[in-house]
Design a protein around this motif. Structure first.
Motif, PDB file in Angstrom:
ATOM      1  N   GLU A  92       0.836  -1.204   0.000  1.00  0.00           N
ATOM      2  CA  GLU A  92       0.000   0.000   0.000  1.00  0.00           C
ATOM      3  C   GLU A  92       0.872   1.255   0.000  1.00  0.00           C
ATOM      4  OE1 GLU A  92      -2.817  -0.129   3.171  1.00  0.00           O
ATOM      5  OE2 GLU A  92      -3.208  -2.247   2.870  1.00  0.00           O
ATOM      6  N   PRO A  93       1.478   1.589  -1.143  1.00  0.00           N
ATOM      7  CA  PRO A  93       2.400   2.744  -1.166  1.00  0.00           C
ATOM      8  C   PRO A  93       1.711   4.084  -0.928  1.00  0.00           C
ATOM      9  CG  PRO A  93       2.068   1.876  -3.370  1.00  0.00           C
ATOM     10  CD  PRO A  93       1.393   0.921  -2.421  1.00  0.00           C
ATOM     11  N   ASP A  94       0.491   4.234  -1.397  1.00  0.00           N
ATOM     12  CA  ASP A  94      -0.193   5.512  -1.207  1.00  0.00           C
ATOM     13  C   ASP A  94      -0.498   5.774   0.263  1.00  0.00           C
ATOM     14  OD1 ASP A  94      -0.144   5.988  -3.926  1.00  0.00           O
ATOM     15  OD2 ASP A  94      -2.055   4.965  -4.252  1.00  0.00           O
ATOM     16  N   PHE A  95      -0.864   4.734   0.995  1.00  0.00           N
ATOM     17  CA  PHE A  95      -1.154   4.875   2.420  1.00  0.00           C
ATOM     18  C   PHE A  95       0.107   5.234   3.203  1.00  0.00           C
ATOM     19  CE2 PHE A  95      -1.332   2.758   6.622  1.00  0.00           C
ATOM     20  CZ  PHE A  95      -2.291   3.563   7.201  1.00  0.00           C
ATOM     21  N   VAL A  96       1.217   4.580   2.896  1.00  0.00           N
ATOM     22  CA  VAL A  96       2.454   4.793   3.650  1.00  0.00           C
ATOM     23  C   VAL A  96       3.063   6.152   3.337  1.00  0.00           C
ATOM     24  CG1 VAL A  96       4.806   3.953   4.006  1.00  0.00           C
ATOM     25  CG2 VAL A  96       2.928   2.337   3.837  1.00  0.00           C
ATOM     26  N   PHE A  97       3.134   6.493   2.054  1.00  0.00           N
ATOM     27  CA  PHE A  97       3.826   7.714   1.666  1.00  0.00           C
ATOM     28  C   PHE A  97       2.919   8.932   1.578  1.00  0.00           C
ATOM     29  CE2 PHE A  97       6.635   4.442  -0.396  1.00  0.00           C
ATOM     30  CZ  PHE A  97       7.677   4.609   0.501  1.00  0.00           C
TER      31      PHE A  97
END
Length: 110
Positions: free
Chosen positions: A70-75
């Motif tokens: 989940e790159p959008d959630f983390v970054f």
């Protein structure tokens, strides 16, 4: 009896420290390789990415592993450009992902 308990606590604590040290070495290597590829100072990556993620997720390695799914959630809370994010995810997938291990067993039926 208390000496044995103290020794076992020391052994458990030292194993936890060694594991934490190995994780931090991997994180440092990921950030160092990313900084070299993007031509940015490593300290800037720590300030912009690693330390804010550690505050948010309590562990940089857990945040990096979650960023693969989940790159959008983390970054979302971190100010990072797309090139740096893609390079970072590439190095995380190579270095931080747990390795698949094989187990071999032999059975003898009689």
């Amino acid at each position: 009896m208390s000496i044995l308990i103290a020794e076992s606590l020391i052994m458990t604590f030292s194993k936890a420290l060694k594991l934490s040290f190995k994780k931090n070495l991997k994180i440092n290597k990921v950030l160092r390789l990313t900084a070299a590829e993007v031509n940015v100072d490593v300290l800037q990556l720590y300030q912009k990415i690693a330390w804010p993620l550690e505050k948010r997720f309590n562990s940089i390695s857990e945040a990096f592993l979650l960023s693969l799914k989940e790159p959008d959630f983390v970054f979302s809370a971190v100010d990072i450009d797309d090139l740096t994010r893609d390079v970072l995810r590439k190095h995380v997938s190579k270095l931080v992902m747990p390795r698949i291990s094989q187990m071999v067993s032999r059975f003898k039926l009689t």
